[in-house]
Scaffold this active site. Structure first.
Site, mmCIF file in Angstrom:
data_model
loop_
_atom_site.group_PDB
_atom_site.id
_atom_site.type_symbol
_atom_site.label_atom_id
_atom_site.label_comp_id
_atom_site.label_asym_id
_atom_site.label_seq_id
_atom_site.Cartn_x
_atom_site.Cartn_y
_atom_site.Cartn_z
ATOM 1 N N GLY A 249 -93.647 -17.096 93.450
ATOM 2 C CA GLY A 249 -94.747 -17.113 94.404
ATOM 3 C C GLY A 249 -95.274 -15.727 94.660
ATOM 4 O O GLY A 249 -94.704 -14.731 94.212
ATOM 5 N N PRO B 66 -96.328 -12.159 96.660
ATOM 6 C CA PRO B 66 -95.490 -11.291 97.509
ATOM 7 C C PRO B 66 -95.611 -11.650 98.986
ATOM 8 O O PRO B 66 -96.669 -12.084 99.450
ATOM 9 C CB PRO B 66 -96.074 -9.887 97.245
ATOM 10 C CG PRO B 66 -96.839 -9.995 95.978
ATOM 11 C CD PRO B 66 -97.341 -11.395 95.910
ATOM 12 N N VAL C 74 -94.053 -14.031 100.818
ATOM 13 C CA VAL C 74 -93.973 -15.422 101.296
ATOM 14 C C VAL C 74 -92.534 -15.828 101.641
ATOM 15 O O VAL C 74 -92.294 -16.978 101.986
ATOM 16 C CB VAL C 74 -94.557 -16.403 100.252
ATOM 17 C CG1 VAL C 74 -96.046 -16.183 100.093
ATOM 18 C CG2 VAL C 74 -93.859 -16.275 98.907
ATOM 19 N N GLY C 75 -91.578 -14.895 101.512
ATOM 20 C CA GLY C 75 -90.214 -15.183 101.960
ATOM 21 C C GLY C 75 -89.231 -15.551 100.876
ATOM 22 O O GLY C 75 -88.208 -16.178 101.161
ATOM 23 N N SER D 16 -111.129 -22.330 84.600
ATOM 24 C CA SER D 16 -111.348 -23.175 85.777
ATOM 25 C C SER D 16 -112.672 -22.898 86.485
ATOM 26 O O SER D 16 -113.029 -23.622 87.415
ATOM 27 C CB SER D 16 -110.191 -23.019 86.768
ATOM 28 O OG SER D 16 -110.125 -21.693 87.252
ATOM 29 N N LYS E 145 -105.588 -22.219 95.635
ATOM 30 C CA LYS E 145 -107.052 -22.116 95.680
ATOM 31 C C LYS E 145 -107.604 -22.766 96.948
ATOM 32 O O LYS E 145 -108.515 -22.232 97.602
ATOM 33 C CB LYS E 145 -107.646 -22.787 94.444
ATOM 34 C CG LYS E 145 -107.362 -22.071 93.136
ATOM 35 C CD LYS E 145 -107.927 -22.857 91.956
ATOM 36 C CE LYS E 145 -107.645 -22.161 90.635
ATOM 37 N NZ LYS E 145 -108.165 -22.927 89.477
#
Length: 787
Positions: free
Chosen positions: A370, A372, A374-375, A693, A736
Site C-alpha cells: 500500500g 506510504p 497507511v499503517g 485506464s 481512484k
C-alpha cells in the site's frame, strides 16, 4: 667545417676525427668511471662494435627525453663523455660492454652514417684550483660518501675500489656524481661543469639530501627490528611460562576466554550438530597463540553463535478476541486487513493444538502492500503485541549485496552475519514477528541479488534449515512469523512474490483520517512535544479543516507532521506562560501552517468544452487528472504532450481512431480530420503518466472538443477503450474512487466489470459518490456530456 663550442676559462682542443656516438636513454656516463652497460638498439650496437674494432674510442651522450627510441642529434645534449670500450660480450640481439669514461667533450659536428650516428668533438679540460679549501672539500665529500655507503647506499664495485685507493678532486667528484640517485637532467648539469670546485659543491649538495633520506630509512629499520625482537622475546617467554604452568598443573586458567565460551555453551541448549561444531571451534581456539589473528575471528564467531536463540521461545497462547481488541485499539479502520490477520492467527492457533502436524504445516508469509503512511509497519507491531511475541524490523530499502541477507563468509576481514541472523540475535527468541520492510526496494548488482537470498528465508518448505554464510550451520526459521511490506508489487521478482500472500492497504477516506487524528494522532503528537490534553485543547472540526486544506495523501504521515508543527509553534508562543492553557483556533492554524494549500475541491469549477476529468492510480494512492483537447486549423496532425508513456499514447491514438469511425453518429463531416490539427494535453507535464485506464476520458474530451458540447464538471471516469468503443476493466478502483471523493467529485463512471469492486468500497465514498457502470463508449458520452 666543424662548429666549435667554446667555454669561458677553458682551453678547447678540437678533433677532426669522427667518433661513433651512443645515445644513453637514462643516466650520464662520467669521465673517470667504469661501467658495464647493455646496448640493445641497433644503432647503439653498431656504434659499440665499430669502436671496438677500431681504436675503441666512443662518445656517450645522454638523451633529452627517454621516450625517444631512435634519437637524432637534435634529441641529444651537446656535452658528453669520450670513452673506451674495454671488453664486449655479444648476445642474440644486444651486446654487453665494459666501458670507461675518459674526458669531457662537446659535440662540434654531427655526422650521419648508414649504421650509426657519429660526431666530431672538442675536448673540455677541467679548471682546477689548488688550495687548502679544495683539499678540505674533497676530504669532506669522501667522508660523507663512506657514511652513505655504511647506511646502505648501493655503490658499484669499481667506484668503491677507486675511492678506497684515493682520488683527486676531479676524479672524486665524477665518481660520486655517477652513483647519485638523481635525474638525468641534474647529472647533465654536473657533467657540464668545468670548474672542479663548483662541481664538488654541487655533488655534496645532492649527496647531503640523499644522506638525510638514508638516515631516516635506517632509523625506521632499526625501530622495526627492535619491535620485532621484542615481540619474539615476549612470545618465547610466554611459551616457557605456558610450559611451566602446565608442569605445575595450572594450565586450566591459562585460557579464560575459551573457558568462558565453554561455560556459555553448557548453559545453552543447542542442537547436537551445532553443539559439536562450537566445541570443535573452541578446541581449535585453545591451541592458537594469543597473538594469532585467527583467534579473534574464532572468538567472534563462537560468541555470535551462542548469542543466537536456539531453544528460547515465547508462549504461543493466541486469544483471538484479545488480539481483535488490540488491533481495534491501536488501529482505526482497515477492516479487511484486520479480518485477514485474525484469520491468520486462528489458523496458527489450530496448528499449535495439532502437535503431531506442527512441523508439517507451516504458516504463509504475509505481504502488506500500500501507499506510504497507511499503517503497514505499525500494524506489524500490533500483531506482535496481540500474539505476545517479540517484534523485529529490518529495513531492506537500498540493499544491493547478497551478503547483507546471508552474511559474509568468515574468510573475509570484518565478516559478520546477515540481517536476518542479526535480527534473530536481537529478538532473543525462536518465534518473533519479523518484519522485512520495503521489500520492493531491494536492488541487485555485481555483488549478487539479495532477493534470491530471501527466497530460502521466506519459503516455509525450506526455511527450517536456513544457512547464513557467517554462521555456516543450518538454523531453524520455521517458527518465525515473517511479514513483508511494499509500496508496489511490480519490482518484486516473481519467484519471491509467489511465496507471499498479499494484503492490500488502500488509502484512508477523510472521515477515517478524522477519526484517526482524534483518537490516535493527537495523543501521539502531544506526548512527542511534551504536552498534555490538560494544557492544549482543539476543536474536532479543526481536524477536518487541516485534513482537507493542508494534506492530500493516502496515509496520515503528513497529517501527523502538520499537527506536530502546530503544537511546536504553539509551545514556542506560550513558552513564557507555562500555566496558561493553549487553545488552538482556526486563525492560529492558518497562522502556524500558512495559507491554505489545497482547496476544498480539486475538480473543475464549471462545465467546459474539450475537457474531461479522469482518475489515476499512483504508488502513493489515487489521484485525479484532467485531459485537455484543442482543435486548430491544420493538416490532420495529432499532437500528444504531458510526458505520456507509450501505452497512454496508444490510448490517444485509439480514441482518435474511434472518433473518426463514428463521424456520422457524432454529427461530424466525413473528412473532418483532414483540415484540423488535434492537440491532446495532460497537465503537470513534469510528472510521467502511463496506462490504458484514461482511454474513455481521452475519448470524451476529444468528442467534446469536436462537437462543441461541454462535459460535466462533477463527473470523473476511468476505463480502457477499444477501437469499437467497448469499455474494459481497470485496476486500483478503490484508490481512484477515494481520490475522486476527496477532490469533490459526485459522479464516477466505471467499467461494468468493475462493478464487483464496489462491495469493498468504503461506505463514506459510496454514500457521497454515485457510480455508473458502463459497457460502451456511447453510455459514457451520454453520462459525461451536458444535456
Amino acid at each position: 667545417m666543424a662548429i666549435l663550442i667554446k667555454r669561458p676559462g677553458s682551453i678547447i682542443v678540437s678533433h677532426t676525427k669522427q667518433y661513433p656516438v651512443v645515445a644513453i636513454r637514462e643516466g650520464v656516463i662520467f669521465p673517470n668511471t667504469e661501467s658495464i652497460l647493455t646496448f640493445g638498439r641497433k644503432r647503439s650496437v653498431a656504434a659499440v662494435n665499430a669502436a671496438f674494432k677500431n681504436d675503441r674510442k666512443i662518445i656517450f651522450v645522454s638523451q633529452k627525453s627517454s621516450r625517444i627510441n631512435d634519437p637524432l642529434g637534435i634529441d641529444l645534449y651537446l656535452v658528453g663523455t669520450l670513452g673506451e670500450v674495454q671488453q664486449t660480450l655479444q648476445g642474440n640481439e644486444d651486446v654487453n660492454a665494459l666501458v670507461r669514461g675518459t674526458k669531457r667533450v662537446t659535440i662540434s659536428k654531427w655526422v650521419e652514417t648508414e649504421e650509426y650516428l657519429a660526431a666530431e668533438i672538442s675536448e673540455i679540460p677541467d679548471v682546477i684550483e689548488e688550495s687548502e679549501e679544495m683539499v678540505a672539500l674533497s676530504r669532506l665529500l669522501a667522508s660523507e660518501f663512506r657514511k652513505a655507503v655504511n647506511l646502505g647506499k648501493p655503490v658499484e664495485y669499481f667506484t668503491m675500489m677507486r675511492l678506497m685507493a684515493g682520488q683527486g678532486p676531479a676524479e672524486l667528484s665524477d665518481q660520486i656524481a655517477s652513483s647519485l640517485d638523481i635525474s638525468t637532467k641534474e647529472k647533465q648539469v654536473i657533467l657540464e661543469m668545468t670548474d672542479v670546485k663548483a662541481r664538488l659543491v654541487a655533488v655534496r649538495k645532492f649527496l647531503a639530501h640523499e644522506l638525510k633520506i638514508l638516515e631516516i630509512e635506517h632509523n625506521i629499520t632499526t625501530k622495526t627490528r627492535e619491535k620485532m625482537d621484542k615481540s619474539m622475546r615476549d612470545a618465547v617467554l610466554r611459551e616457557r611460562m605456558k610450559t611451566i604452568q602446565k608442569e605445575l598443573g595450572e594450565d586450566e586458567d591459562l585460557d579464560s576466554e575459551s573457558q568462558e565460551l565453554l561455560k556459555k555453551l553448557t548453559e545453552k541448549k543447542l542442537p547436537e550438530y551445532a553443539e559439536k561444531r562450537v566445541k570443535k571451534e573452541i578446541e581449535k581456539l585453545k591451541k592458537l597463540h594469543i597473538h594469532n589473528p585467527e583467534r579473534g575471528y574464532l572468538t567472534s564467531w563462537a560468541e555470535t553463535v551462542l548469542d543466537l536463540p536456539w531453544s528460547e521461545r515465547t508462549p504461543n497462547d493466541v486469544e483471538i478476541k484479545n488480539a481483535e481488541k488490540i488491533l481495534d485499539t491501536e488501529h482505526y479502520g482497515l477492516a479487511e486487513v484486520k479480518d485477514r490477520i485474525l484469520e491468520y492467527m486462528s489458523v496458527m492457533k489450530l496448528k499449535n493444538k495439532d502437535k503431531k502436524n506442527k512441523k508439517e504445516i507451516t504458516p504463509t508469509i504475509l505481504c502488506f502492500v500500500g501507499p506510504p503512511g497507511v499503517g503497514k509497519t505499525s500494524i506489524g507491531k500490533s500483531i506482535a503485541h496481540a500474539l505476545g511475541r517479540k517484534f523485529v524490523k529490518v529495513s531492506l530499502g537500498g540493499i544491493r549485496d547478497e551478503a547483507e541477507i546471508r552474511g559474509h563468509r568468515r574468510t573475509y576481514v570484518g565478516a559478520m552475519p546477515g540481517r536476518i541472523m542479526q535480527g534473530m540475535k536481537n529478538a532473543g527468541t525462536l518465534n518473533p514477528v519479523f518484519m522485512l520492510d520495503e521489500i520492493d526496494k531491494v536492488g541487485a548488482d555485481f555483488r549478487g541479488d539479495p532477493s534470491a537470498a530471501l527466497l530460502e528465508a521466506l519459503d516455509p518448505e525450506q526455511n527450517s534449515v536456513f544457512e547464513d554464510h557467517y554462521i555456516d550451520m543450518a538454523y531453524d526459521l520455521s517458527e518465525v512469523i515473517f511479514i513483508t511490506t511494499a509500496n508496489i508489487l511490480d519490482t518484486i521478482p516473481l519467484a519471491l512474490r509467489d511465496r507471499l500472500e498479499v494484503i492490500r492497504f488502500s488509502g484512508y477516506t477523510p472521515e477515517e483520517k478524522f477519526r484517526i487524528a482524534g483518537s490516535f494522532l493527537w495523543k501521539k503528537v502531544l506526548e512527542a512535544n511534551g504536552l498534555s490534553p490538560e494544557k492544549v485543547s482543539i476543536s474536532p472540526a479543526l481536524f477536518r479543516h487541516i485534513i482537507s486544506s493542508y494534506t492530500r495523501e493516502a496515509g496520515v504521515r503528513n497529517l501527523e507532521r502538520e499537527l506536530s508543527k502546530i503544537l511546536r509553534k504553539a509551545a514556542r508562543d506560550n513558552a513564557d506562560k507555562p500555566d496558561n492553557k493553549i487553545v488552538i483556533t482556526k486563525n492560529l492554524v492558518e497562522k502556524y501552517l500558512g495559507p491554505i494549500v489545497f482547496s476544498e475541491t480539486l475538480s473543475e469549477e464549471r462545465d467546459d468544452v474539450g475537457m474531461a476529468t479522469g482518475l489515476a492510480w499512483t504508488q502513493v494512492g489515487g489521484d485525479i487528472l484532467f485531459i485537455e483537447v484543442s482543435i486548430v486549423p491544420g493538416k490532420g496532425t495529432l499532437t500528444l504532450t504531458g510526458q505520456l508513456g507509450e501505452v497512454m499514447k496508444e490510448s490517444c491514438q485509439a480514441a482518435f481512431s474511434y472518433v473518426r469511425s463514428k463521424w456520422q453518429d457524432l454529427g461530424l463531416e466525413k473528412d473532418f480530420h483532414k483540415d484540423i490539427d488535434v492537440h491532446i494535453h495532460v497537465p503537470e507535464g513534469a510528472v510521467p503518466k502511463d496506462g490504458p485506464s484514461a482511454g474513455i476520458t481521452i475519448t470524451t474530451a476529444l468528442v467534446s472538443a469536436l462537437t462543441g458540447k461541454a462535459t460535466r464538471k462533477d463527473t470523473a471516469m476511468t476505463g480502457e477503450v477499444t477501437l469499437r468503443g467497448r469499455v474494459l476493466e481497470i485496476g486500483g478502483l478503490k484508490e481512484k474512487a477515494i481520490a475522486g471523493y476527496m477532490s469533490g467529485l459526485k459522479r464516477i463512471i466505471i467499467p461494468e466489470k468493475n462493478k464487483r469492486n464496489l462491495d469493498k468500497m468504503p461506505d463514506e465514498v459510496k454514500k457521497n459518490v454515485k457510480f455508473f457502470p458502463v459497457k460502451h463508449m456511447d453510455d459514457v458520452l451520454r453520462l459525461a456530456m451536458v444535456s
